[in-house]
Design an enzyme around this catalytic site. Structure first.
Site, PDB file in Angstrom:
ATOM      1  N   GLY A   1       0.876  -1.250   0.066  1.00 55.45           N
ATOM      2  CA  GLY A   1      -0.150  -0.012   0.036  1.00 55.45           C
ATOM      3  C   GLY A   1       0.767   1.264   0.004  1.00 55.45           C
ATOM      4  O   GLY A   1       0.588   1.834  -1.010  1.00 55.45           O
TER       5      GLY A   1
ATOM      6  N   MET B   1       4.308   3.454   2.327  1.00 57.15           N
ATOM      7  CA  MET B   1       5.462   3.341   3.268  1.00 57.15           C
ATOM      8  C   MET B   1       5.607   4.566   3.887  1.00 57.15           C
ATOM      9  O   MET B   1       5.959   5.573   3.345  1.00 57.15           O
ATOM     10  CB  MET B   1       6.681   3.016   2.386  1.00 57.15           C
ATOM     11  CG  MET B   1       8.120   2.497   3.046  1.00 57.15           C
ATOM     12  SD  MET B   1       7.877   1.514   4.545  1.00 57.15           S
ATOM     13  CE  MET B   1       8.782   2.009   5.830  1.00 57.15           C
TER      14      MET B   1
ATOM     15  N   ASN C   1       8.493   6.325   5.143  1.00 57.10           N
ATOM     16  CA  ASN C   1       9.895   6.655   5.164  1.00 57.10           C
ATOM     17  C   ASN C   1       9.756   8.272   5.644  1.00 57.10           C
ATOM     18  O   ASN C   1       8.966   9.017   5.442  1.00 57.10           O
ATOM     19  CB  ASN C   1      10.336   6.945   4.032  1.00 57.10           C
ATOM     20  CG  ASN C   1      10.146   5.639   2.761  1.00 57.10           C
ATOM     21  OD1 ASN C   1      10.496   4.681   3.294  1.00 57.10           O
ATOM     22  ND2 ASN C   1       9.266   5.869   1.734  1.00 57.10           N
TER      23      ASN C   1
ATOM     24  N   HIS D   1      -2.565   6.492   8.165  1.00 55.52           N
ATOM     25  CA  HIS D   1      -1.909   5.429   8.849  1.00 55.52           C
ATOM     26  C   HIS D   1      -0.179   6.024   8.556  1.00 55.52           C
ATOM     27  O   HIS D   1       0.505   5.735   9.609  1.00 55.52           O
ATOM     28  CB  HIS D   1      -2.043   4.206   8.049  1.00 55.52           C
ATOM     29  CG  HIS D   1      -1.146   2.976   8.574  1.00 55.52           C
ATOM     30  ND1 HIS D   1      -1.649   2.114   9.249  1.00 55.52           N
ATOM     31  CD2 HIS D   1      -0.057   2.748   8.161  1.00 55.52           C
ATOM     32  CE1 HIS D   1      -0.951   1.043   9.508  1.00 55.52           C
ATOM     33  NE2 HIS D   1       0.243   1.361   8.831  1.00 55.52           N
ATOM     34  N   GLU D   2       0.132   6.283   7.434  1.00 50.92           N
ATOM     35  CA  GLU D   2       1.605   6.291   7.107  1.00 50.92           C
ATOM     36  C   GLU D   2       1.922   7.634   8.039  1.00 50.92           C
ATOM     37  O   GLU D   2       3.106   7.805   8.274  1.00 50.92           O
ATOM     38  CB  GLU D   2       1.934   6.566   5.646  1.00 50.92           C
ATOM     39  CG  GLU D   2       1.434   5.327   4.644  1.00 50.92           C
ATOM     40  CD  GLU D   2       1.741   4.012   5.303  1.00 50.92           C
ATOM     41  OE1 GLU D   2       3.001   3.863   5.989  1.00 50.92           O
ATOM     42  OE2 GLU D   2       1.163   3.163   5.001  1.00 50.92           O
TER      43      GLU D   2
ATOM     44  N   GLU E   1       2.837  -1.468  13.761  1.00 47.35           N
ATOM     45  CA  GLU E   1       1.635  -1.824  12.765  1.00 47.35           C
ATOM     46  C   GLU E   1       0.396  -1.785  13.384  1.00 47.35           C
ATOM     47  O   GLU E   1      -0.544  -1.123  13.251  1.00 47.35           O
ATOM     48  CB  GLU E   1       2.070  -2.788  11.801  1.00 47.35           C
ATOM     49  CG  GLU E   1       3.282  -2.781  10.947  1.00 47.35           C
ATOM     50  CD  GLU E   1       3.123  -1.560  10.208  1.00 47.35           C
ATOM     51  OE1 GLU E   1       2.081  -1.030  10.002  1.00 47.35           O
ATOM     52  OE2 GLU E   1       4.372  -1.073   9.550  1.00 47.35           O
TER      53      GLU E   1
HETATM   54  N1  ARG Z   1       5.197  -0.145   6.902  1.00 49.13           N
HETATM   55  C1  ARG Z   1       4.175  -0.217   5.694  1.00 49.13           C
HETATM   56  C2  ARG Z   1       2.966   0.151   6.448  1.00 49.13           C
HETATM   57  O1  ARG Z   1       2.385  -0.411   6.891  1.00 49.13           O
HETATM   58  C3  ARG Z   1       4.372  -1.369   4.922  1.00 49.13           C
HETATM   59  C4  ARG Z   1       5.699  -1.884   4.560  1.00 49.13           C
HETATM   60  C5  ARG Z   1       5.525  -3.393   3.979  1.00 49.13           C
HETATM   61  N2  ARG Z   1       6.807  -4.023   3.779  1.00 49.13           N
HETATM   62  C6  ARG Z   1       6.643  -5.448   3.511  1.00 49.13           C
HETATM   63  N3  ARG Z   1       8.243  -5.702   3.591  1.00 49.13           N
HETATM   64  N4  ARG Z   1       5.759  -6.169   3.592  1.00 49.13           N
HETATM   65  O2  ARG Z   1       2.612   1.256   6.166  1.00 49.13           O
HETATM   66 ZN    ZN Z   2       2.133   0.409   8.720  1.00 50.08          ZN
END
Ligand code: ARG
Ligand code: ZN
Length: 863
Positions: free
Chosen positions: A263, A265, A267, A299-300, A322
């Site tokens: 979906g 990320m 960063n 969420h992000e 998460e």
């Molecule tokens: N941290 C991201 C999120 O939940 C998702 C990253 C997914 N990474 C993975 N290797 N599946 O917003």
């Molecule tokens: Zn997340």
């Protein structure tokens, strides 16, 4: 037999990294096939004298390596396919490496890759090691500064933190420098370079600081980013009000890319999104897209505190960021869109994905203790069940103590990489409660079953509740202990009056009894209100009790739940060969009454009208027979369509919105109800209904109405299906996100020829298997949401899925692995089918050069 048995990673083996990387300076010389990355790490020994320095690194071509400017001789370091080792490292030094990588050949979409002619990155969980040599683990926090040099064809050069310099270079090249003041783990690194349009805005934080907001999208798409930008501002405000969390940098950027494995990320300062979760306008996005964009943008953004400022010590703690962050985005959605409707949607998703996972061979605790590939643990259990645990914590402690615990966590662990234990300890301390038993929710897999039996003593006016819990064994966990389960219970009278308000009963033993006095008349039990715990509940309620709840429970979740339970039992009874015709009529009558209740919102009625899904029904079945379930469910659909035809047609007309499009929850609710009526009417396709459905599709002016009309056309088969699909494709052939919907609707096609057509679609010129959105639209939709066709008695549906998994695994293991799950439930199906499913899993596992990702899931699925 394979000889290279992959090594599992175990929680019990955690050791701190023996060095600190205080600063990290990266210089990127970007080139599509030959990118140079030089890294300057200031390293300080924090562990034992004799510890070697071991850095992760994969698919890197090492060009040079030096310590404090002195190039290393061949014997001073070692490199293999996964790491770089310096056996005798000084105590404090600067390590410089230069590597070459090829972003354009990277179809795994992890690390640095190209999408639509632009450079972008995805590093979580272990992608950074394909960019440079580094301790690629979440507990090594470093301060990053980044310089990017590229051709002028890539005008925007972005990375984390704040921009510090930019300018031009010789030969039409230019550069930009970025500096991120917050120490972060490597998985939060990001870089984007390319030609992008930008939508700009600003936000004033609660302490009065101005933050520049930027959303970057493909040229020409800026207007489609407006909703996401607005969602971002709402999320920033909400986090200040609900959690006291303020943004910390001067700039917050979001970039949309078309090729993305999941979906979005988080960063630091530079979120990267799958364009399907960012771009929206009424013509191309459905209300569901708007809803998800609002939730994922939040969420992000929320990760900035729950994930970035406080991160995970190791990947076993993934739910720490998460689960908590999903809990937070669900809270925002509830505030924006209505708590009851949101809760029903969240629970529907939880049951469909997480309960299925917890009931099968891939069941694992919210905090697992071992893995082969961490990418396989970005699961519904970690995310959704992780969020449910926090929700229970809040229910048990009460909102004020919960907030105190959150505040303590943010204050105590800011800037750290920490653990679930440390998180729970903050709540224990803030509330003065012993939460040691509660921790079992993190360690024990499986969905608990709760039963409640009632005994009413009319003479004493007393109700006795006997509550029991048990959890079936899951892989590696044969014996389960009782967990503390908060069960919200209220009582109604037979005529629907409130007899007793909601109270939380904490069931923390295998069995307990509760006695309530002063109950003047025989009560109807409304238990697990709001779905107060992620459990399967069974009670001694009779259908007549459920009709009381369906008609008048003040708890809207339980009102909906009662309707679902009634419908489910009717479908299962018919599928088992003992149809209850009288019950079906009674259900249709009660549904009709609920649909004319003026006090209920359209969005809620739309949910009432949706029958339990086929995958959910299959979960309730021993030796499930998808064909029988499909037929029985269709029978009830038709019964409703016939019985309530006039009402459904009337509502379908009344819910029509003339005038301007609004994406708000009220308008979306009306469209949802209108589409639900269309879907229901398509189960009784006589001339009048057909004309109405054709009118619905033909007159659609927004994508929600369009898709709501397209599915019934497809379901009808024959000429309407061909015509509708053709006109839709013609209208939208240049819009990738809409074409994804065109593939997805055919993945759900319930007609007997669907499998054949889906296989043929993989040869369609618009089918791009290297794009995860397109692949999932067709293949994953078919395997997950079209059980009647996926479970074709010949096994051809399973063979198709296995073929796709193996094809995709050759270039994108992570996306291939996510397709394995539909085969994982093989034990739950009737043996004729289960055997065929298992045979495909065996074929997958035997395949040479399988990725660790697919190997881990397919072999676990075989059990
Ligand atoms: N941290 C991201 C999120 O939940 C998702 C990253 C997914 N990474 C993975 N290797 N599946 O917003
Ligand atoms: Zn997340």
């Amino acid at each position: 037999m394979r000889t290279d048995t992959p090594q599992a990673v175990n929680l019990a083996d955690y050791r701190p990294f023996p060095f600190a990387i205080e600063t990290t300076r990266l210089v990127f010389d970007l080139h599509p096939t030959r990118t140079r990355v030089s890294a300057e790490l200031s390293v300080r020994r924090t562990g034992g004298k004799n510890e070697p320095l071991v850095l992760n690194g994969e698919r890197l071509k090492l060009v040079s390596i030096a310590i404090d400017g002195r190039p290393l001789a061949a014997g001073e370091y070692g490199v293999d396919a996964e790491r770089l080792t310096i056996a005798e490292a000084p105590d404090a030094f600067v390590l410089t490496t230069e590597v070459e990588i090829d972003p354009s050949s990277n179809k795994a979409l992890m690390g640095l890759y190209m999408s639509g002619g632009r450079f972008c990155t995805q590093c979580e969980a272990e992608g950074f090691r394909t960019i440079t040599y580094f301790p690629d683990r979440p507990d090594v926090l470093s301060r990053y500064s980044v310089r990017i040099e590229a051709d002028g064809k890539f005008p925007h050069l972005l990375s984390n933190g704040n921009p510090v310099a930019s300018g031009s270079l010789d030969g039409g090249r230019h550069f930009a420098e970025w500096s991120d003041p917050f120490p972060k783990p490597s998985y939060l690194f990001a870089l984007v370079a390319g030609d992008l349009d930008v939508l700009a805005d600003k936000f004033i934080t609660m302490s009065g600081r101005e933050v520049a907001l930027r959303v970057f999208v493909d040229p020409g798409q800026a207007s489609r980013a407006a909703y996401a930008l607005d969602s971002l501002k709402r999320a920033m405000k909400w986090d200040e009000e609900a959690f006291g969390r303020e943004y910390d940098l001067d700039l917050f950027m979001i970039v949309a890319v078309r090729d993305f494995n999941f979906g979005a990320m988080e960063n630091k300062g530079l979120n990267i999104f799958n364009s399907s979760l960012l771009l929206a306008d009424p013509q191309t996005a459905t209300d569901l897209d708007y809803e998800r964009i609002e939730a994922v943008v939040a969420h992000e953004y929320f990760h900035n505190w729950t994930g970035n400022r406080i991160t995970c010590r190791d990947w076993f703690q993934l739910c720490l960021k998460e689960g908590f962050t999903v809990f937070r985005d669900q809270g925002l959605s509830a505030d924006m869109r209505g708590a009851a409707v949101q809760r029903i949607k969240d629970v529907r998703a939880l049951r469909a994905r997480q309960f299925a996972e917890d009931a099968g061979p891939l069941a694992h605790p919210v905090r697992p203790s071992s893995y082969l590939k961490i990418d396989n643990f970005y699961t519904a259990t970690i995310y959704e069940k992780g969020a449910e645990i926090i929700r229970m914590l809040k229910a048990i402690l009460g909102a004020p103590a919960f907030r105190k615990g959150c505040d303590l966590y943010f204050q105590r662990h800011d800037g750290e990489a920490t653990t679930v234990e440390a998180f729970i300890a903050c709540f224990a301390e803030a509330s003065g409660r012993d939460l040691s038993g509660f921790f079992g929710w993190y360690e024990q897999a499986g969905t608990p079953s709760v039963t409640i039996e009632t005994a009413y003593d009319a003479a004493a006016g007393a109700l006795t509740l006997t509550l029991t819990q048990s959890t079936s064994p899951t892989p590696g966990q044969p014996d389960k202990k009782p967990l503390p389960i908060p069960i919200a219970i209220g009582l109604l009278a037979a005529d629907g009056r409130v007899l007793r308000d909601t109270e939380i009963v904490l069931l923390d033993q295998a069995q307990m009894t509760v006695r309530w006095d002063s109950i003047p008349e025989p009560p109807v039990l409304s238990a697990l209100r709001g779905f107060s715990a992620p459990v399967n509940l069974s009670t001694d309620a009779r259908p007549s009790d459920r009709y009381v709840l369906f008609g008048s429970d003040t708890d809207l979740f339980n009102r909906w739940e009662a309707g679902q339970t009634l419908a489910r039992d009717l479908i299962l009874t018919r599928a088992a060969g003992a149809p209850d015709e009288v019950g079906e009529e009674r259900y249709a009558d009660a549904l009709g009454r609920a649909l004319v209740d003026d006090a209920a919102e359209p969005a809620f009625k739309a949910l009432l009208l949706a029958l339990p899904s086929e995958p959910d029904l299959a979960l309730m079945f021993e030796a499930a027979d998808p064909a029988a379930l499909h037929a029985a469910r269709d029978h009830l659909r038709t019964r409703i369509a016939v019985h309530l035809g006039d009402l459904l047609r009337r509502l379908h007309g009344e819910m029509q919105i003339n005038g301007e499009f609004s994406s708000d929850a009220a308008a979306a609710g009306r469209r949802a109800l209108r589409n639900a009526c269309a879907e229901a009417l398509s189960a009784d396709p006589h001339a009048e209904n057909l004309a109405r459905l054709l009118g619905h599709f033909g007159a659609a002016r927004n994508m929600t109405d369009m898709i709501g009309g397209l599915y019934p056309m497809v379901a009808m088969g024959g000429v309407p299906r061909e015509k509708a699909l053709e006109s839709f494709h013609h209208a939208w052939r240049t819009e990738p996100l809409v074409l994804d919907k065109w593939f997805a609707v055919q993945g759900r096609d319930p007609n007997p020829d669907a499998l054949e057509r889906v296989i043929a679609l993989t040869q369609h010129p618009d089918f791009e298997p290297t794009n995860p959105n397109r692949l999932r639209a067709l293949v994953s939709t078919f395997a997950n949401f079209n059980p009647a066709r996926f479970h074709d008695p010949s096994g051809a549906g399973y063979a198709f899925l296995a073929d796709e998994i193996l094809k995709v695994d050759a270039f994108n293991p992570m996306t291939a692995a996510r397709l394995v799950e539909p085969l994982g439930g093989w034990r739950r199906y009737k043996p004729e089918l289960g055997d065929l499913m298992r045979a495909q899993l065996e074929r997958i596992v035997a395949h040479p050069n399988l990725s660790k990702n697919v190997l881990e899931l397919a072999s676990k699925a075989l059990g």
